[in-house]
Design a protein around this motif. Structure first.
Motif, PDB file in Angstrom:
ATOM      1  N   ALA A  20       7.413   4.036  -0.953  1.00  0.00           N
ATOM      2  CA  ALA A  20       6.045   3.925  -1.462  1.00  0.00           C
ATOM      3  C   ALA A  20       5.366   2.662  -0.929  1.00  0.00           C
ATOM      4  O   ALA A  20       4.189   2.684  -0.548  1.00  0.00           O
ATOM      5  CB  ALA A  20       6.068   3.916  -2.983  1.00  0.00           C
ATOM      6  N   PHE A  21       6.088   1.568  -0.888  1.00  0.00           N
ATOM      7  CA  PHE A  21       5.532   0.326  -0.346  1.00  0.00           C
ATOM      8  C   PHE A  21       5.217   0.461   1.145  1.00  0.00           C
ATOM      9  O   PHE A  21       4.238  -0.110   1.631  1.00  0.00           O
ATOM     10  CB  PHE A  21       6.494  -0.833  -0.579  1.00  0.00           C
ATOM     11  CG  PHE A  21       6.355  -1.491  -1.923  1.00  0.00           C
ATOM     12  CD1 PHE A  21       5.218  -2.224  -2.230  1.00  0.00           C
ATOM     13  CD2 PHE A  21       7.356  -1.382  -2.876  1.00  0.00           C
ATOM     14  CE1 PHE A  21       5.076  -2.829  -3.470  1.00  0.00           C
ATOM     15  CE2 PHE A  21       7.225  -1.980  -4.113  1.00  0.00           C
ATOM     16  CZ  PHE A  21       6.084  -2.710  -4.422  1.00  0.00           C
ATOM     17  N   MET A  22       6.043   1.221   1.864  1.00  0.00           N
ATOM     18  CA  MET A  22       5.763   1.452   3.285  1.00  0.00           C
ATOM     19  C   MET A  22       4.430   2.166   3.460  1.00  0.00           C
ATOM     20  O   MET A  22       3.633   1.825   4.343  1.00  0.00           O
ATOM     21  CB  MET A  22       6.879   2.278   3.920  1.00  0.00           C
ATOM     22  CG  MET A  22       8.171   1.536   4.156  1.00  0.00           C
ATOM     23  SD  MET A  22       9.422   2.624   4.878  1.00  0.00           S
ATOM     24  CE  MET A  22      10.848   1.531   4.889  1.00  0.00           C
ATOM     25  N   LEU A  23       4.189   3.158   2.611  1.00  0.00           N
ATOM     26  CA  LEU A  23       2.937   3.906   2.704  1.00  0.00           C
ATOM     27  C   LEU A  23       1.738   3.023   2.371  1.00  0.00           C
ATOM     28  O   LEU A  23       0.646   3.211   2.921  1.00  0.00           O
ATOM     29  CB  LEU A  23       2.989   5.121   1.772  1.00  0.00           C
ATOM     30  CG  LEU A  23       4.066   6.169   2.098  1.00  0.00           C
ATOM     31  CD1 LEU A  23       4.010   7.321   1.101  1.00  0.00           C
ATOM     32  CD2 LEU A  23       3.907   6.692   3.519  1.00  0.00           C
ATOM     33  N   LEU A  24       1.929   2.046   1.495  1.00  0.00           N
ATOM     34  CA  LEU A  24       0.848   1.117   1.182  1.00  0.00           C
ATOM     35  C   LEU A  24       0.457   0.271   2.395  1.00  0.00           C
ATOM     36  O   LEU A  24      -0.695  -0.127   2.545  1.00  0.00           O
ATOM     37  CB  LEU A  24       1.264   0.182   0.034  1.00  0.00           C
ATOM     38  CG  LEU A  24       1.335   0.795  -1.372  1.00  0.00           C
ATOM     39  CD1 LEU A  24       1.830  -0.246  -2.374  1.00  0.00           C
ATOM     40  CD2 LEU A  24      -0.025   1.329  -1.798  1.00  0.00           C
TER      41      LEU A  24
END
Length: 484
Positions: A20-24
């Motif tokens: 999820a942090f990667m997508l952010l």
């Protein structure tokens, strides 16, 4: 028998969060059109695809029985999994094509060490660069939870020095429930990060640089968006602000909580905080006087460079505003010693931690009294509370293990063909999660030129140091795997 269900479930959740942090991070890729959005998107989907099934397929009630062994496995394997999956954006984007290099950068980020294999940071796409900084912020936030909530339950970690009869950051806990304690400390962490980002932006940094340095400062990580690190921002106001927030980040978060609550008596009664403050002040005075005498810098410049380097190394942040190895051989040795200090337990900093030094030195001093008066009971107190014998033993073993690992690691790198200064510098900075060292891995160098074997070995040391040694080393003992 070890129950692997909670281990798999938690690891699945951690990998999902990483994804999820990667997508952010894609937002910066799109804004700057840096061309790395696809790499972050693919990496994020891989993480979520691997993590969600592991998280959802195991029922919550089947994963509740977490004992000490499961706890150790969750911490060790969870961090190892996060490190491996965090390397995907580097590999898929081609920014770091080699697996050992990508693992090294990922471990350095997650453990908030700050050592790097990138030779031209400013050429890295903005999305990947932000992800690189974000790994340190995630690692810093994660270590708060470990030291406050998990390590005391496992009976390990520097934070246990504050334990009386019950686990928690102090005997006067922030909140009786661990979950509520973690929430409060996360709120402090996030709030301080946001405040620092705003201040840096107002002082002249562009938003991207301010955001990245806000993340890595509060994480005591040290990754920068510039090749010259903080020396690029040769503006006194910016550097003094970074020094102040590095100092805050190296402070026990319980002390920060008491400060916000205006319970200043609790703050000043912290033996570790007072020692932390005194060490920084004394070291700054000594180094400033020496730098002023051996360079042509003004007194203000000498003071600023000195306090910046001292706070950066003690808090294991690793930002650099000057080459401290170029000042004098005596100061180089002085800064090398600082690599073994560490800041406060219960902070985002790495290293040995000041509280361990305090207990060890006090116990050593009291031992002379015990020798002269063998029948006397001489209790050792920290924060006006008696430290249990079990904790003292734990600290002595930790220090011996730390020293042994440092010597062993230095010998290993020497056998690999590296000179003495580089070997001891690389091992000390990796085990202490600092970043810059001495020798050929000093403040103006990086780790790109080391062999793949050396990088993987140093990566292992970074994980060992970040997880307080015992968390990983216990997995290599036969006692851990015995069924009874």
């Amino acid at each position: 028998m070890i129950n692997f269900k909670p281990v798999i479930r938690v690891i699945g959740l951690l990998i999902t969060i990483i994804g999820a942090f990667m997508l952010l991070s894609i937002g910066f890729s799109w804004y700057y059109q840096s061309g790395d959005a696809w790499a972050l998107m693919i990496s994020g989907f891989i993480c979520i695809s691997a993590g969600v099934p592991a998280w959802l397929l195991i029922r919550k009630d089947a994963a509740r029985n977490i004992k000490k062994r499961e706890g150790y496995l969750i911490v060790a394997m969870g961090w190892l999994s996060m490190v491996i999956f965090s390397a995907l954006p580097y590999l898929i984007s081609g920014v770091i094509p080699g697996i050992p290099d990508a693992i090294f950068e990922s471990v350095s980020g997650m453990t908030t060490t700050g050592a790097s294999v990138l030779t031209d940071i400013e050429s890295v796409p903005e999305g990947i660069l932000f992800w690189r900084s974000l790994t340190q912020w995630i690692g810093g936030m994660g270590i708060i939870v470990l030291t406050v909530a998990i390590f005391p339950l496992l009976g390990i970690g520097g934070i246990e020095l504050f334990v009386a009869e019950a686990p928690g950051p102090t005997s006067d806990k922030l909140h009786p429930r661990i979950r509520e304690t973690a929430k409060r400390l996360w709120l402090i962490y996030v709030s301080l990060t946001g405040i620092l980002v705003v201040i840096l932006y107002l002082l002249g940094m562009n938003f991207f640089d301010a955001f990245n340095h806000g993340l890595t400062t509060m994480a005591t990580g040290g990754f920068s968006t510039k090749n010259a690190s903080m020396a690029h921002f040769d503006q006194p106001s910016i550097q003094y602000v970074i020094v102040f927030f590095m100092f805050l980040a190296g402070t026990n978060y319980t002390v920060l909580y008491y400060t916000l609550k205006r319970r200043f008596s609790n703050v000043w009664h912290s033996d570790e905080f007072r020692a932390y403050l005194y060490i920084v002040l004394a070291a700054t005075l000594i180094v400033t006087a020496r730098v002023y005498s051996v360079t042509n810098h003004s007194l203000e410049q000498s003071f600023r460079d000195s306090i910046f380097q001292i706070v950066s190394l003690i808090t294991t942040t690793g930002f650099v505003s000057a080459d401290y190895t170029a000042w004098s051989s005596g100061l180089t040795m002085f800064f090398f010693i600082i690599l073994f200090v560490g800041a406060c337990a219960g902070s985002t900093s790495g290293g040995i931690k000041i509280i361990r030094h305090l207990v060890f030195l006090r116990n050593s001093f009291y031992e002379f009294k015990r020798i002269l008066h063998p029948r006397a009971i001489v209790p050792l107190k920290v924060n006006q509370k008696t430290v249990r014998g079990k904790v003292i033993t734990h600290i002595i073993i930790f220090l011996l293990l730390y020293l042994s690992l440092f010597l062993f690691g230095s010998i290993v790198l020497s056998v690999m063909g590296y000179d003495f200064m580089t070997s001891v510098g690389a091992v000390a900075t990796s085990l202490g999660n600092v970043g810059p060292g001495i020798g050929a891995v000093g403040p103006v160098d990086n780790f790109a030129w080391l062999s793949n074997g050396a990088k993987l070995f140093l990566s292992f040391l970074m994980l060992l140091g970040r997880l307080e040694l015992f968390t990983i080393l216990v997995l290599f003992t036969p006692y851990f795997w015995k069924t009874n």
